[in-house]
Design a protein around this motif. Structure first.
Motif, PDB file in Angstrom:
ATOM      1  N   THR A 150       0.848  -1.194   0.000  1.00  0.00           N
ATOM      2  CA  THR A 150       0.000   0.000   0.000  1.00  0.00           C
ATOM      3  C   THR A 150       0.885   1.247   0.000  1.00  0.00           C
ATOM      4  OG1 THR A 150      -1.663   1.235   1.209  1.00  0.00           O
ATOM      5  CG2 THR A 150      -0.191  -0.125   2.516  1.00  0.00           C
ATOM      6  N   ASP A 151       0.351   2.355  -0.531  1.00  0.00           N
ATOM      7  CA  ASP A 151       1.119   3.593  -0.537  1.00  0.00           C
ATOM      8  C   ASP A 151       0.828   4.436   0.691  1.00  0.00           C
ATOM      9  OD1 ASP A 151       2.220   2.950  -2.940  1.00  0.00           O
ATOM     10  OD2 ASP A 151       0.585   3.863  -4.097  1.00  0.00           O
ATOM     11  N   GLU A 152      -0.402   4.303   1.194  1.00  0.00           N
ATOM     12  CA  GLU A 152      -0.784   5.097   2.357  1.00  0.00           C
ATOM     13  C   GLU A 152      -0.837   4.221   3.591  1.00  0.00           C
ATOM     14  OE1 GLU A 152      -4.283   7.303   1.936  1.00  0.00           O
ATOM     15  OE2 GLU A 152      -3.442   8.607   0.361  1.00  0.00           O
ATOM     16  N   PRO A 153      -0.599   4.821   4.747  1.00  0.00           N
ATOM     17  CA  PRO A 153      -0.692   4.035   5.996  1.00  0.00           C
ATOM     18  C   PRO A 153      -2.090   3.443   6.139  1.00  0.00           C
ATOM     19  CG  PRO A 153       0.228   6.206   6.431  1.00  0.00           C
ATOM     20  CD  PRO A 153      -0.224   6.204   5.007  1.00  0.00           C
ATOM     21  N   LEU A 154      -2.149   2.211   6.663  1.00  0.00           N
ATOM     22  CA  LEU A 154      -3.448   1.575   6.922  1.00  0.00           C
ATOM     23  C   LEU A 154      -4.171   2.321   8.040  1.00  0.00           C
ATOM     24  CD1 LEU A 154      -2.255  -2.146   7.031  1.00  0.00           C
ATOM     25  CD2 LEU A 154      -3.459  -1.032   5.136  1.00  0.00           C
ATOM     26  N   ALA A 155      -5.505   2.343   7.948  1.00  0.00           N
ATOM     27  CA  ALA A 155      -6.291   3.046   8.978  1.00  0.00           C
ATOM     28  C   ALA A 155      -6.455   2.165  10.214  1.00  0.00           C
ATOM     29  CB  ALA A 155      -7.646   3.432   8.400  1.00  0.00           C
ATOM     30  N   ILE A 156      -5.361   1.976  10.917  1.00  0.00           N
ATOM     31  CA  ILE A 156      -5.446   1.135  12.111  1.00  0.00           C
ATOM     32  C   ILE A 156      -5.095   1.910  13.367  1.00  0.00           C
ATOM     33  CG2 ILE A 156      -5.008  -1.099  10.994  1.00  0.00           C
ATOM     34  CD1 ILE A 156      -2.050  -0.709  11.675  1.00  0.00           C
ATOM     35  N   ASN A 157      -4.917   3.223  13.237  1.00  0.00           N
ATOM     36  CA  ASN A 157      -4.550   4.014  14.402  1.00  0.00           C
ATOM     37  C   ASN A 157      -5.567   5.133  14.608  1.00  0.00           C
ATOM     38  OD1 ASN A 157      -3.033   4.846  16.554  1.00  0.00           O
ATOM     39  ND2 ASN A 157      -1.829   6.268  15.305  1.00  0.00           N
ATOM     40  N   ARG A 158      -5.753   5.476  15.889  1.00  0.00           N
ATOM     41  CA  ARG A 158      -6.690   6.545  16.268  1.00  0.00           C
ATOM     42  C   ARG A 158      -8.087   6.275  15.724  1.00  0.00           C
ATOM     43  NH1 ARG A 158      -3.891   9.661  19.121  1.00  0.00           N
ATOM     44  NH2 ARG A 158      -1.736  10.186  18.683  1.00  0.00           N
ATOM     45  N   ASN A 159      -8.510   5.047  15.814  1.00  0.00           N
ATOM     46  CA  ASN A 159      -9.890   4.702  15.469  1.00  0.00           C
ATOM     47  C   ASN A 159     -10.311   3.512  16.327  1.00  0.00           C
ATOM     48  OD1 ASN A 159      -8.629   2.506  14.344  1.00  0.00           O
ATOM     49  ND2 ASN A 159      -9.002   3.131  12.216  1.00  0.00           N
ATOM     50  N   TRP A 160     -11.455   2.952  15.995  1.00  0.00           N
ATOM     51  CA  TRP A 160     -11.978   1.870  16.851  1.00  0.00           C
ATOM     52  C   TRP A 160     -11.059   0.648  16.827  1.00  0.00           C
ATOM     53  CZ3 TRP A 160     -13.425  -2.934  15.078  1.00  0.00           C
ATOM     54  CH2 TRP A 160     -13.500  -3.079  13.694  1.00  0.00           C
ATOM     55  N   ILE A 161     -10.295   0.470  15.730  1.00  0.00           N
ATOM     56  CA  ILE A 161      -9.430  -0.717  15.671  1.00  0.00           C
ATOM     57  C   ILE A 161      -8.336  -0.642  16.734  1.00  0.00           C
ATOM     58  CG2 ILE A 161      -7.787  -2.004  14.240  1.00  0.00           C
ATOM     59  CD1 ILE A 161      -9.388  -1.166  11.799  1.00  0.00           C
ATOM     60  N   SER A 162      -7.639   0.494  16.770  1.00  0.00           N
ATOM     61  CA  SER A 162      -6.543   0.606  17.739  1.00  0.00           C
ATOM     62  C   SER A 162      -7.073   0.573  19.170  1.00  0.00           C
ATOM     63  CB  SER A 162      -5.746   1.879  17.486  1.00  0.00           C
ATOM     64  OG  SER A 162      -6.594   3.013  17.571  1.00  0.00           O
ATOM     65  N   VAL A 163      -8.208   1.284  19.382  1.00  0.00           N
ATOM     66  CA  VAL A 163      -8.769   1.298  20.742  1.00  0.00           C
ATOM     67  C   VAL A 163      -9.200  -0.119  21.155  1.00  0.00           C
ATOM     68  CG1 VAL A 163     -10.605   2.216  22.202  1.00  0.00           C
ATOM     69  CG2 VAL A 163      -9.471   3.713  20.567  1.00  0.00           C
ATOM     70  N   SER A 164      -9.853  -0.842  20.241  1.00  0.00           N
ATOM     71  CA  SER A 164     -10.287  -2.215  20.562  1.00  0.00           C
ATOM     72  C   SER A 164      -9.092  -3.107  20.891  1.00  0.00           C
ATOM     73  CB  SER A 164     -11.033  -2.839  19.385  1.00  0.00           C
ATOM     74  OG  SER A 164     -12.166  -2.080  19.083  1.00  0.00           O
ATOM     75  N   LEU A 165      -8.052  -2.999  20.053  1.00  0.00           N
ATOM     76  CA  LEU A 165      -6.868  -3.837  20.292  1.00  0.00           C
ATOM     77  C   LEU A 165      -6.305  -3.574  21.686  1.00  0.00           C
ATOM     78  CD1 LEU A 165      -5.005  -3.676  16.857  1.00  0.00           C
ATOM     79  CD2 LEU A 165      -5.931  -5.713  17.972  1.00  0.00           C
ATOM     80  N   GLY A 166      -6.183  -2.297  22.023  1.00  0.00           N
ATOM     81  CA  GLY A 166      -5.650  -1.950  23.347  1.00  0.00           C
ATOM     82  C   GLY A 166      -6.547  -2.445  24.466  1.00  0.00           C
ATOM     83  N   LEU A 167      -7.864  -2.293  24.275  1.00  0.00           N
ATOM     84  CA  LEU A 167      -8.803  -2.693  25.336  1.00  0.00           C
ATOM     85  C   LEU A 167      -8.843  -4.215  25.493  1.00  0.00           C
ATOM     86  CD1 LEU A 167     -11.751  -0.212  24.669  1.00  0.00           C
ATOM     87  CD2 LEU A 167     -10.127  -0.172  26.569  1.00  0.00           C
ATOM     88  N   ILE A 168      -8.772  -4.936  24.369  1.00  0.00           N
ATOM     89  CA  ILE A 168      -8.751  -6.404  24.446  1.00  0.00           C
ATOM     90  C   ILE A 168      -7.505  -6.851  25.203  1.00  0.00           C
ATOM     91  CG2 ILE A 168      -8.451  -8.507  23.058  1.00  0.00           C
ATOM     92  CD1 ILE A 168     -10.187  -7.046  20.896  1.00  0.00           C
ATOM     93  N   HIS A 169      -6.412  -6.175  24.902  1.00  0.00           N
ATOM     94  CA  HIS A 169      -5.152  -6.520  25.557  1.00  0.00           C
ATOM     95  C   HIS A 169      -5.232  -6.373  27.072  1.00  0.00           C
ATOM     96  CE1 HIS A 169      -0.663  -5.602  26.231  1.00  0.00           C
ATOM     97  NE2 HIS A 169      -0.830  -6.893  26.156  1.00  0.00           N
ATOM     98  N   ILE A 170      -5.861  -5.295  27.548  1.00  0.00           N
ATOM     99  CA  ILE A 170      -5.914  -5.131  29.010  1.00  0.00           C
ATOM    100  C   ILE A 170      -6.989  -5.986  29.660  1.00  0.00           C
ATOM    101  CG2 ILE A 170      -4.949  -2.787  29.031  1.00  0.00           C
ATOM    102  CD1 ILE A 170      -7.836  -1.791  29.581  1.00  0.00           C
TER     103      ILE A 170
END
Lengths: 295, 376
Positions: A150-170
């Motif tokens: 991909t040329d652009e960064p994936l939309a995995i930061n500062r959205n529900w994906i990143s927040v979910s990943l962090g919350l699942i982790h804790i």
């Protein structure tokens, strides 16, 4: 009866019991009950740009919040992500709990340490670690872009994906601990009996194992949901301005907009949601516990 | 009728081997739980595996069920090798000490579980569940949950659940040991009668020799992962294979002393100053490594004039019989007399003993310590 024989227990009279409990009563009164009362008093006052809040006492803040689409959306989003994280931790935690329960000796201890290890690292540090992984210039995006996928960064930061990943982790450890706690108590011969009667593993899982684990699933879900819905650090750091939850908005109201009455109102509504969930859990499982206790 | 079985149990001329176990081995690391078990069980037979805890009896049962995977040897059911067949395809019934009922299902659902696994049609399943519950006398409790039942009722449900699938073999792992004594005795009788009327092959694990005697057609005595003796209850008591088995099932007195040869066909042991016991010599048995065994019924006590013979040290009432405990030298002889005659032998009275050598036997020591053997 002589005083000597009566004194075999530590607490002899009601007065003594109260005396022993006094420090904790005082502590909770000053540092928990009193602040709650002050917060509630704050929430029924009016915001005033000059004096911060004025003494017009009514419930207009509550009415404002529940009629404002922005806040309704905020509540829906927060409850939605909490439910999502709860469901994911059940799905991920269940097989993990089964393998921990069936492991023995050193392997079991090792798996438990592995599961608990996220709890040993500070929440802020963990959240920044996720940023290192998920950021626009983070490990994942650098790798994906270097590979030319991909040329652009994936939309995995500062959205529900990143927040979910962090919350699942804790919250995964909380779920796994709840599930392991109940699975450890299972009578293994029940599953052996099912096997001897001709049951396959899927039937055993869905007809026996999961119904038996239901109180543990419920307890773990309660723990995870209530933790996730009110957590602040993870959505603040991983959601940023683009993904806010009730707790990050409360923080904004208190520190940036200085609208303390509105912040207090949101805090009390969040508390009400939690209380409602705990109450519902209590209602659903009280009957079962009573039946089991009557055994 | 749930079952049809035209072969009478215990019919020696017509035995069809149902279960054949050969050279079965099971190890946990370096610990050998089973050291080469050979056992044939006929169809309709009720076999008890008897032994102290840790002897491998439960491991053997669990291997038959497929819960434990043996490290060697084979198990065959009616000629079909079971060793690689998973438990769910073995068509066995298993009764657990903990009953192992499904707590979130009603009694009716518990019993129907095995039929659901087999895809039996709803109406037929309902009828068979009803029949099985009637057989164990619990058809009125079908809608209850296991926790609402007593221990004895729960084990009856477990029994109904096991037999409703018409298993080829019923395996029972100390199923009655959690019950109190009276209920246990009643359940022993019920279980035995049910097994006989259904003609079902059963293997029963117990550490309680009385239970084994009450229920089993044949008793397999195990110790340290090996079979020490396979015998019917009568033979086990009249001819235990060695001193250890005799002690474990409490078949009679063991007289330890210097075993001497008397003539060509007799051996004897002198105890204290007053008694010696004789028995027929057994070919190939080293007298120096043997004990004399006399079953309780072989020894007779006779009142003797004061100051002569042996002295009764204690009397213990066992029910229909009373046991006199009579010290002589290092041994304490235990002699049973009918309870009505017990007043002839008060504590402190003198007795002489006699035993028919033909009823007595010589046993190898069988690995038990040769001291204090006849002490209670």
């Amino acid at each position: 009866m002589s005083a000597a024989t009566q004194g075999s227990g530590l607490v002899r009279t009601r007065l003594e019991a109260t005396a022993l409990m006094l420090p904790i009563y005082i502590y909770y009164s000053i540092f928990l009950v009193l602040p709650y009362m002050l917060m509630f008093y704050l929430s029924i006052q009016r915001y005033d740009p000059v004096e911060l809040y004025s003494n017009d006492i009514d419930f207009s803040n509550y009415v404002d919040v529940v009629t404002d689409p922005f806040y309704l959306g905020l509540f829906a989003r927060t409850i939605g992500i909490s439910l999502f994280v709860t469901v994911v931790t059940v799905i991920m935690g269940y097989p993990l709990a089964i393998s921990i329960t069936s492991a023995r000796g050193k392997l079991k201890a090792f798996m438990m340490i592995l599961v608990l290890s996220p709890l040993l690292v500070n929440l802020v540090v963990r959240s920044y670690a996720w940023l290192v992984l998920l950021g626009d210039n983070g490990v994942i995006n650098s790798a994906v872009m270097a590979l030319g996928l991909t040329d652009e960064p994936l939309a995995i930061n500062r959205n529900w994906i990143s927040v979910s990943l962090g919350l699942i982790h804790i919250s995964l450890p909380l779920m796994v601990l709840s599930l392991v706690a109940i699975m450890e108590r299972f009578d293994k011969s029940v599953f052996e009996a099912a096997r001897s009667l001709g049951a396959g593993e899927w039937r055993i899982l869905t007809r026996l194992h999961m119904p038996l684990a239901l109180p543990g699933i419920a307890a773990g879900s309660l723990l995870v949901f209530c933790t996730v819905i009110s957590t602040f650090v993870t959505p603040q750091l991983l959601g940023g301005h683009r993904f806010s939850t009730i707790s990050t908005v409360i923080y904004q109201k208190f520190t940036f907009s200085l609208n303390w009455p509105l912040g207090a109102t949101l805090a009390f509504l969040l508390l009400a949601i939690n209380a409602l969930v705990i109450f519902a859990h209590g209602m659903m499982f009280r009957e079962r516990h009573r039946e089991r206790a009557a055994q | 009728m749930l079952f049809s079985n035209d072969i009478a149990p215990g019919d020696a001329e017509n035995v069809v081997p149902s279960l054949t176990i050969s050279d079965l081995r099971l190890s946990y690391g370096s610990f050998e739980a089973l050291k080469g078990i050979d056992l044939e069980i006929a169809r309709g037979e009720f076999v008890a595996l008897l032994g102290p805890s840790g002897c491998g009896k439960t491991s053997l049962l669990r291997c038959i069920a497929g819960f434990n995977q043996p490290t060697g040897g084979s198990i065959a059911l009616s000629g079909t090798d079971l060793t690689k067949v998973p438990t769910r395809n073995r068509n066995i019934g298993f009764l657990f000490q903990s009953y192992a009922l499904f707590p979130d299902m009603t009694i009716e659902k518990n019993v129907r579980f095995g039929l659901d696994c087999r895809g039996v049609a709803r109406s037929e399943a309902a009828k068979r569940v009803q029949d099985a519950l009637e057989l164990v006398g619990l058809s009125n409790l079908a809608t209850r949950y296991p926790r609402q039942l007593s221990g004895g009722q729960q084990q009856r449900v477990a029994l109904a659940r096991a037999i409703v699938i018409q298993p080829d073999i019923l395996l029972l792992d100390e199923p009655l040991s959690a019950l109190d004594k009276q209920l246990r005795q009643r359940m022993q009788t019920e279980l035995k009668e049910l097994q006989r009327s259904l003609g079902i092959t059963a293997v029963f694990v117990t550490h309680d020799q009385e239970e084994a005697l009450t229920m089993a057609d044949r008793i397999v005595v195990m110790r340290n992962g090996e079979i020490r003796q396979i015998a019917d209850p009568e033979a086990l008591f009249s001819a235990p294979s060695d001193a250890w088995v005799c002690e474990f099932v409490n078949a009679g007195n063991l007289y330890h002393g210097k075993v001497e040869t008397h003539g060509d066909d007799m051996v004897g042991v002198r105890l204290g100053d007053h008694s010696s016991f004789r028995a027929r010599r057994v070919e190939g048995l080293d007298p120096a490594d043997s004990v004399i065994f006399s079953p309780y019924h072989a020894v007779k006590a006779h009142p003797a004039p004061s100051g002569t013979g042996l002295k009764v040290a204690a009397v213990r009432y066992l029910g229909l019989a009373a046991e006199l405990q009579i010290p002589d030298g290092d041994n304490i002889l235990r002699v049973q007399v009918p309870v009505a005659q017990a007043h002839d032998f008060p504590v402190g009275s003198f007795v002489t003993l006699s035993a028919d050598p033909d009823d007595c036997g010589v046993l190898p020591l069988g690995g038990i310590a040769p001291t204090g053997m006849a002490t209670p």
